[in-house]
Design a protein around this motif. Structure first.
Motif, mmCIF file in Angstrom:
data_model
loop_
_atom_site.group_PDB
_atom_site.id
_atom_site.type_symbol
_atom_site.label_atom_id
_atom_site.label_comp_id
_atom_site.label_asym_id
_atom_site.label_seq_id
_atom_site.Cartn_x
_atom_site.Cartn_y
_atom_site.Cartn_z
ATOM 1 N N ASN A 129 -0.063 -10.375 15.644
ATOM 2 C CA ASN A 129 0.800 -10.711 14.517
ATOM 3 C C ASN A 129 0.634 -12.132 13.983
ATOM 4 O OD1 ASN A 129 2.848 -8.378 14.019
ATOM 5 N ND2 ASN A 129 2.657 -8.518 16.251
ATOM 6 N N VAL A 130 -0.073 -12.978 14.697
ATOM 7 C CA VAL A 130 -0.242 -14.368 14.266
ATOM 8 C C VAL A 130 -1.721 -14.637 14.025
ATOM 9 C CG1 VAL A 130 0.066 -16.794 14.876
ATOM 10 C CG2 VAL A 130 1.796 -15.110 15.540
ATOM 11 N N PRO A 131 -2.115 -14.882 12.780
ATOM 12 C CA PRO A 131 -3.532 -15.096 12.488
ATOM 13 C C PRO A 131 -4.070 -16.381 13.120
ATOM 14 C CG PRO A 131 -2.186 -15.564 10.551
ATOM 15 C CD PRO A 131 -1.267 -14.965 11.571
ATOM 16 N N LYS A 132 -5.331 -16.329 13.472
ATOM 17 C CA LYS A 132 -6.023 -17.527 13.949
ATOM 18 C C LYS A 132 -6.594 -18.228 12.720
ATOM 19 C CE LYS A 132 -9.822 -19.087 16.906
ATOM 20 N NZ LYS A 132 -10.936 -18.658 17.806
ATOM 21 N N GLN A 133 -5.896 -19.250 12.245
ATOM 22 C CA GLN A 133 -6.291 -19.916 11.015
ATOM 23 C C GLN A 133 -6.558 -21.389 11.273
ATOM 24 O OE1 GLN A 133 -3.263 -18.953 8.076
ATOM 25 N NE2 GLN A 133 -4.283 -17.026 7.596
ATOM 26 N N ALA A 165 4.231 -17.314 32.864
ATOM 27 C CA ALA A 165 3.932 -18.239 31.764
ATOM 28 C C ALA A 165 2.462 -18.615 31.764
ATOM 29 C CB ALA A 165 4.806 -19.481 31.885
ATOM 30 N N ASP A 166 1.925 -18.883 32.928
ATOM 31 C CA ASP A 166 0.530 -19.303 33.027
ATOM 32 C C ASP A 166 -0.410 -18.200 32.530
ATOM 33 O OD1 ASP A 166 -1.100 -21.532 33.782
ATOM 34 O OD2 ASP A 166 -1.821 -20.359 35.481
ATOM 35 N N ARG A 167 -0.109 -16.949 32.862
ATOM 36 C CA ARG A 167 -0.952 -15.840 32.394
ATOM 37 C C ARG A 167 -0.887 -15.694 30.874
ATOM 38 N NH1 ARG A 167 1.929 -11.967 36.407
ATOM 39 N NH2 ARG A 167 1.185 -10.250 35.094
ATOM 40 N N PHE A 168 0.316 -15.835 30.319
ATOM 41 C CA PHE A 168 0.474 -15.773 28.870
ATOM 42 C C PHE A 168 -0.303 -16.905 28.200
ATOM 43 C CE2 PHE A 168 2.561 -16.849 24.919
ATOM 44 C CZ PHE A 168 2.879 -15.633 24.344
ATOM 45 N N LEU A 169 -0.170 -18.111 28.719
ATOM 46 C CA LEU A 169 -0.852 -19.266 28.138
ATOM 47 C C LEU A 169 -2.365 -19.099 28.191
ATOM 48 C CD1 LEU A 169 1.301 -22.110 29.756
ATOM 49 C CD2 LEU A 169 1.458 -21.283 27.406
ATOM 50 N N ASP A 170 -2.871 -18.583 29.288
ATOM 51 C CA ASP A 170 -4.321 -18.389 29.434
ATOM 52 C C ASP A 170 -4.866 -17.452 28.356
ATOM 53 O OD1 ASP A 170 -4.475 -20.060 31.619
ATOM 54 O OD2 ASP A 170 -4.534 -18.436 33.111
ATOM 55 N N ILE A 171 -4.161 -16.360 28.108
ATOM 56 C CA ILE A 171 -4.635 -15.382 27.120
ATOM 57 C C ILE A 171 -4.652 -15.987 25.728
ATOM 58 C CG2 ILE A 171 -4.148 -13.159 26.026
ATOM 59 C CD1 ILE A 171 -2.928 -12.286 28.746
ATOM 60 N N LEU A 172 -3.569 -16.679 25.374
ATOM 61 C CA LEU A 172 -3.527 -17.291 24.039
ATOM 62 C C LEU A 172 -4.562 -18.402 23.896
ATOM 63 C CD1 LEU A 172 -1.013 -15.561 23.637
ATOM 64 C CD2 LEU A 172 0.071 -17.536 22.520
ATOM 65 N N GLU A 173 -4.776 -19.150 24.954
ATOM 66 C CA GLU A 173 -5.778 -20.212 24.874
ATOM 67 C C GLU A 173 -7.163 -19.640 24.628
ATOM 68 O OE1 GLU A 173 -7.270 -24.168 27.336
ATOM 69 O OE2 GLU A 173 -6.205 -22.566 28.408
ATOM 70 N N ARG A 174 -7.487 -18.548 25.286
ATOM 71 C CA ARG A 174 -8.798 -17.949 25.075
ATOM 72 C C ARG A 174 -8.958 -17.458 23.637
ATOM 73 N NH1 ARG A 174 -7.892 -15.846 30.378
ATOM 74 N NH2 ARG A 174 -7.149 -13.853 29.533
ATOM 75 N N HIS A 175 -7.894 -16.950 23.050
ATOM 76 C CA HIS A 175 -7.989 -16.417 21.692
ATOM 77 C C HIS A 175 -7.978 -17.517 20.634
ATOM 78 C CE1 HIS A 175 -7.536 -13.578 18.379
ATOM 79 N NE2 HIS A 175 -6.603 -14.374 17.905
ATOM 80 N N TYR A 176 -7.049 -18.438 20.732
ATOM 81 C CA TYR A 176 -6.875 -19.448 19.671
ATOM 82 C C TYR A 176 -7.675 -20.720 19.905
ATOM 83 C CZ TYR A 176 -3.050 -16.479 18.061
ATOM 84 O OH TYR A 176 -2.307 -15.415 17.593
ATOM 85 N N ILE A 251 -3.823 -38.191 15.233
ATOM 86 C CA ILE A 251 -4.747 -38.055 16.366
ATOM 87 C C ILE A 251 -4.464 -36.750 17.119
ATOM 88 C CG2 ILE A 251 -5.383 -39.038 18.617
ATOM 89 C CD1 ILE A 251 -4.887 -41.817 17.352
ATOM 90 N N TRP A 252 -3.182 -36.473 17.333
ATOM 91 C CA TRP A 252 -2.807 -35.237 18.031
ATOM 92 C C TRP A 252 -3.251 -34.020 17.234
ATOM 93 C CZ3 TRP A 252 0.443 -30.976 17.319
ATOM 94 C CH2 TRP A 252 0.761 -30.258 18.479
ATOM 95 N N LEU A 253 -3.046 -34.046 15.919
ATOM 96 C CA LEU A 253 -3.483 -32.933 15.085
ATOM 97 C C LEU A 253 -4.996 -32.727 15.159
ATOM 98 C CD1 LEU A 253 -1.409 -33.286 11.787
ATOM 99 C CD2 LEU A 253 -1.204 -31.506 13.521
ATOM 100 N N ALA A 254 -5.734 -33.821 15.119
ATOM 101 C CA ALA A 254 -7.193 -33.712 15.165
ATOM 102 C C ALA A 254 -7.645 -33.076 16.478
ATOM 103 C CB ALA A 254 -7.819 -35.085 14.986
ATOM 104 N N ARG A 255 -6.898 -33.333 17.539
ATOM 105 C CA ARG A 255 -7.259 -32.797 18.864
ATOM 106 C C ARG A 255 -6.738 -31.388 19.080
ATOM 107 N NH1 ARG A 255 -4.547 -32.859 23.743
ATOM 108 N NH2 ARG A 255 -2.884 -34.168 22.885
ATOM 109 N N ARG A 256 -5.561 -31.080 18.520
ATOM 110 C CA ARG A 256 -4.863 -29.853 18.903
ATOM 111 C C ARG A 256 -4.811 -28.771 17.833
ATOM 112 N NH1 ARG A 256 -3.497 -27.499 22.376
ATOM 113 N NH2 ARG A 256 -1.356 -27.776 23.100
ATOM 114 N N ALA A 257 -5.193 -29.089 16.603
ATOM 115 C CA ALA A 257 -5.168 -28.051 15.570
ATOM 116 C C ALA A 257 -6.191 -26.965 15.878
ATOM 117 C CB ALA A 257 -5.444 -28.652 14.203
ATOM 118 N N ILE A 258 -5.866 -25.746 15.492
ATOM 119 C CA ILE A 258 -6.769 -24.621 15.718
ATOM 120 C C ILE A 258 -8.007 -24.765 14.820
ATOM 121 C CG2 ILE A 258 -7.011 -22.110 15.407
ATOM 122 C CD1 ILE A 258 -4.056 -21.912 16.261
ATOM 123 N N ARG A 259 -9.175 -24.479 15.400
ATOM 124 C CA ARG A 259 -10.430 -24.631 14.671
ATOM 125 C C ARG A 259 -11.011 -23.246 14.363
ATOM 126 N NH1 ARG A 259 -9.840 -28.616 18.275
ATOM 127 N NH2 ARG A 259 -10.282 -30.741 17.627
#
Length: 259
Positions: A129-133, A165-176, A251-259
């Motif tokens: 439901n949330v696009p990777k943009q 929480a860790d399992r949820f975070l891992d899955i989203l990190e791999r996708h986004y 600086i945070w945006l440059a590091r953390r924004a989705i690419r």
């Protein structure tokens, strides 16, 4: 209480946890912020006005938001409720997501977690439901108890909370391609020792500075009111501060924004 500030005159806390002070960079243009609060708090020590970058989090309860008006009032970012559990979508999400982008407001999405649904199911639901943009803020995992839920009031042990929480975070990190931020509340933080996860956190503390409510916590976002009023938003809205200067924010945006 109206907050209308030129941030070049402020001292604020550094981005990584707010443990030190530093002046706003003189080469950053001032920002005027025009917010009100129907239930203002007189914070001891550094209050929200010590931080130049503020944003909102919103869901269907706020109705239709005029993000251009909110941006002009000083809103620098918006976190939008997207999903809940494994089968619910906030009905305002798609409209808010598109409208924030059109207004040039940095936006991200958050997921309200249910402890009666496997983390893998919830992660897949969020991804569906949330696009990777490109340029979007990293996702947020909202961890808090929900005693009013008609379907899920389960409270697992702290170790299980952290494991899910860790399992949820891992899955989203791999996708986004970005590790999500964790949002939480004082009771949930303490009971489940969320600090042990070692993640970037967004902390709710509406009566005191996070350094009082969450001693020693290294935080990035502070939700300081749930009764804010901002042009472009019809009703009360949560307002949040980023723990750093405007340069730190970029600086945070440059590091953390989705690419």
């Amino acid at each position: 209480m109206i907050r209308t500030l030129a941030t070049t005159s402020l001292l604020l806390l550094a981005a990584c946890g707010g443990q030190a002070t530093a002046p706003v960079s003189p080469d950053m243009p001032p920002v005027t912020r025009a917010f009100t609060d129907t239930d203002p708090v007189d914070f001891r020590g550094p209050g929200p006005d010590a931080y130049p970058v503020h944003g909102i989090d919103a869901a269907r309860y706020q109705g239709r938001i005029d993000f251009r008006a909110a941006r002009d009032a000083g809103v620098g970012f918006a976190y939008l409720k997207a999903t809940e559990g494994g089968d619910r979508v906030d009905e305002a999400f798609a409209g808010n997501w598109a409208a924030a982008a059109r207004a040039g407001v940095a936006r991200g999405a958050y997921h309200f977690y249910y402890f009666c649904t496997p983390p893998e199911v919830q992660a897949r639901w969020f991804i569906a439901n949330v696009p990777k943009q490109t340029g979007s803020l990293p996702p947020v995992l909202d961890l808090e108890w929900n005693p009013f839920s008609p379907t899920c009031t389960h409270r697992p042990p702290a170790a299980e909370v952290r494991a899910q929480a860790d399992r949820f975070l891992d899955i989203l990190e791999r996708h986004y391609g970005q590790r999500p931020v964790i949002y939480t509340t004082p009771d949930f933080w303490e009971r489940n020792d969320i600090a042990r996860l070692g993640e970037e956190v967004w902390l709710r503390s509406t009566a005191a500075h996070p350094s009082e409510t969450y001693p020693g916590a290294d935080w990035h976002f502070w939700q300081y009111t749930g009764t804010g009023r901002i042009r472009g938003v019809a009703g009360p809205v949560d307002i949040n501060a980023f723990a750093g200067s405007r340069r730190d924010w970029q600086i945070w945006l440059a590091r953390r924004a989705i690419r």
